[in-house]
Design an enzyme around this catalytic site. Structure first.
Site: not given
Ligand SMILES: C=C(OP(=O)(O)O)C(=O)O
Ligand SMILES: [Mn+2]
Ligand SMILES: Nc1ncnc2c1ncn2[C@@H]1O[C@H](COP(=O)(O)OP(=O)(O)O)[C@@H](O)[C@H]1O
Ligand SMILES: [Ca+2]
Length: 661
Positions: A179, A380
């Site tokens: 991201r 999540d």
């Molecule tokens: C997809 C994501 O979530 P996570 O790493 O918390 O699973 C992220 O933070 O880009």
């Molecule tokens: Mn995750």
């Protein structure tokens, strides 16, 4: 069963069964006199095209266009088809040109679908001088395609798309493999000005409405310039009363399949009745933003406009932006309904006890909520309402660096047909994935529908949590593997949101780095952290939930000298929390952080429960502990003048719950 190549052997048509219940094999007499090499009747096709047309049966796919004659079908098939295309056309309307493009359903490669144009090509009431060449061209819409269709689209058209040996679709996300929080913008208008959290520490970097429209136009024009685009209409939130309809418009089959997996998949009937989406994403990630546009600091821009209920993505193809962008939207919409949105995993025991796993990226939400002995609610994003917990999503997004069948069998087995595997490296011939290979990125990912985990609970809802587990991946190696928290301590650590950013998920992070991210998800929250904290405190109080701090990070030294706590030990700790054993253990209080640490946990060497024991250099341990305490204090300074809810006493207790040094 059909005859074999020689036409001599076939199953008995009347199904006579043999010894093991299997059909008996009969030997047919050879037709006399004629020298056949195939005794079955010939296929009913004269040409190869006719043969191909026999291959595909008309289905009731996940699209209403072919008209499933369901309970909602008061409209004719044609009417519905037209309405749906009009809705998509409106979504894609270029704001300066009043109308949407001439959308037409289907792949331009398939000529047979083209005649449908005649139903929809006349959206223009009167031609105006604003008619441009771009509005004269057709854009084909690939609407809610199935995974199989999306595989074909990806493999045909998107470089880097391959089927792996387990059947997953390997894809490349392009230049961005994580991201881009610094490139995220939120429109600041009269409403969001007062509602949202702005300023220091906030993830909400402002942009104005006009600039949003400039980027929106750029994305929409790009999408309309393509011969075909993908449209997904899906849902968020398994709580039926608070379900949100989302539309994702994208240019890549990879993005469409990713969101197919991550959002809740509508039934054909639900899709038929979908209507207008509550929120729309325009993902033009292949195309950059214009760096000369106001507020732009790179060629990447992820723009959220809450009033228009739209998000625009330019200059990044990392699919996680879409799911986390929608999560931001939920962090705005749900609290307005007194529902707490949570960056957490959730699972439920056989006896119905529910646990939440809060944590930043890479701290173990997905890994630890996926537990063979418990029902998975989600990995999540969740909501906690008066009726309990509901998953926002329809899929999971697991990190897969160093993934192994032995350590994480359920995630391993979920990587099969339908799963999107991002940025992994595989053998060019046998297509076996090498999960240890970081050549493309450390942030390799698998996205799969939640039902690929065998003990997922569908629908993904559960009752009120009994345990609230805060996961912190401590790169300093001084936090205990587990500690029991009082409510004020839970709130202190929730607001602090301490962890180490692990390489890969965000651009530019190459090694773990201490970070504080309010509510264990500052990148996604929209309101001031104390708003979420107040809701969490009152829900935990009301339902008698216990808070825990679990360090899934380093032990025996900081990153570089110590090592990461073994997943097997963390699992034992989590087991003891779920079973209730840990609540009854004997505890002692640590210095500085004042954390209650258990003397024993079944299956975990007792000496590691007290971090100092694992450090050979005790002086270094004490200095590191002081250093971390200082970072906590400093981080919390911005919160000291905020009240948590209406409770003055709790606010004071929370302030006192931090480290003392
Ligand atoms: C997809 C994501 O979530 P996570 O790493 O918390 O699973 C992220 O933070 O880009
Ligand atoms: Mn995750
Ligand atoms: N002790 C531990 N506890 C949890 N995860 C661990 C541990 N040690 C190593 N890991 C690894 O850390 C990663 C955690 O990632 P993941 O569960 O996807 O995090 P999240 O869902 O919070 O982003 C996984 O790759 C997991 O194998
Ligand atoms: Ca989602």
């Amino acid at each position: 069963m059909a005859a074999n190549a020689n036409g001599r052997v076939s199953m008995a048509a009347n199904g006579g069964t043999g010894r093991n219940g299997l059909a008996k094999i009969h030997t047919e007499k050879k037709a006399e006199g004629i020298c056949h090499d195939d005794s079955t009747p010939p296929v009913k096709a004269q040409t190869i095209d006719e043969l191909h047309s026999l291959q595909k049966k008309k289905s009731a796919p996940t699209t209403p266009i072919n008209g499933i004659q369901g309970p909602f079908s008061a409209l004719s098939e044609e009417e519905r088809h037209k309405q749906q295309l009009q809705s998509i056309s409106a979504s894609l309307a270029s704001l300066t040109r009043e109308t949407g493009p001439n959308v037409v359903k289907g792949d331009p490669a398939k000529q047979s679908e083209t005649p449908r144009i005649s139903h929809v090509s006349h959206h223009h009431v009167t031609p105006t001088i604003s008619v441009s060449d771009s509005s004269l061209k057709f854009t084909h819409i690939l609407y809610n395609l199935s995974p199989a269709e999306l595989y074909e689209q990806a493999i045909k058209n998107e470089k880097g798309s391959f089927i792996t040996s387990s059947g997953a679709l390997a894809t490349l996300s392009g230049a961005k493999t994580g991201r881009s929080p610094k490139d995220k913008r939120v429109v600041r208008d009269q409403t969001t000005e007062d509602d949202l959290w702005w300023g220091k520490g906030s993830p909400n970097i402002e942009m104005d409405e006009q600039t949003f429209l400039v980027n929106r136009e750029r994305a929409v024009d790009y999408l309309n310039s393509l011969d075909k685009i993908f449209v997904n209409d899906q849902f968020l939130n398994w709580d039926p009363e608070n379900r949100i309809k989302v539309r994702i418009v994208s240019a890549r089959a990879y993005h469409s399949l990713f969101m197919h997996n991550m959002c809740i998949r509508p039934t054909p009937e639900e899709l038929e009745n979908f209507g207008t989406p509550d929120f729309t994403i325009y993902n033009a990630g292949q195309f950059p933003c214009n760096r000369y546009t106001h507020y732009m600091t790179s060629s990447t821009s992820i723009d959220l406009n809450l009033a228009r209920r739209e998000m625009v993505i330019l200059g990044t193809q990392y699919a996680g932006e879409m799911k986390k962008g929608l999560f931001s939207v939920m962090h705005y919409l749900m609290p307005k309904r007194q529902i707490l949105s949570l960056h957490s995993g959730c699972n439920m025991g056989k006896d119905g006890d529910v646990a939440l796993f809060f944590g930043l990226s890479g701290t173990g939400k997905t890994t630890l909520s996926t537990d063979h002995n418990r029902y998975l609610i989600g990995d999540d994003e969740h909501c906690w309402s008066d009726s309990g917990v509901s998953n926002i999503e329809g899929g999971c997004y697991a990190k897969c660096i160093d993934l192994s069948r032995e350590k994480e069998p359920d995630i391993w087995n979920a990587i099969k047909f339908g799963t999107v595997l991002e940025n992994v490296v595989f053998d060019e011939h046998n297509r076996e994935v090498d999960y240890t290979d970081k050549s493309v990125t450390e942030n390799t990912r698998a996205s799969y529908p939640i039902e690929y985990i065998p003990n997922a609970k569908i629908p993904c809802v559960a009752s009120h949590p009994k345990n609230v587990i805060l996961l912190a991946c401590d790169a300093f190696g001084v936090l205990p593997p587990v500690s029991k928290l009082s409510l004020p301590q839970t709130m202190y650590h929730f607001i602090s949101g301490y962890t180490a950013l692990v390489a890969g998920t965000e651009e530019g992070i190459k090694e773990p780095q201490a970070t504080f991210s309010a509510c264990f998800g500052a990148a996604f929250i929209m309101l001031h952290p104390t708003k979420y904290a107040a809701m969490l405190a009152s829900k935990m109080q009301k339902h008698g939930a216990t808070g825990w701090l679990v360090n899934t990070g380093w032990s025996g030294g900081r990153y570089g000298s110590g090592s990461r706590i073994k997943l097997a030990y963390t699992r034992k700790i989590i087991d003891a929390i779920h079973s209730g054993c840990l609540l009854k253990a004997d505890y002692k209080k640590t210095e500085v952080f004042g954390l209650e640490i258990p003397m024993e946990v079944e299956g975990v060497p007792s000496e590691i429960l007290e971090p100092m024991n694992t450090w050979s250099d005790k002086k270094a341990y004490k200095e590191t502990l002081q250093k971390l305490a200082g970072l906590f204090k400093k981080n919390f300074e911005v919160f000291v003048n905020h009240k948590i809810g209406k409770d003055n006493k709790l606010t004071e207790e929370i302030l006192a719950a931090g480290p003392i040094y």
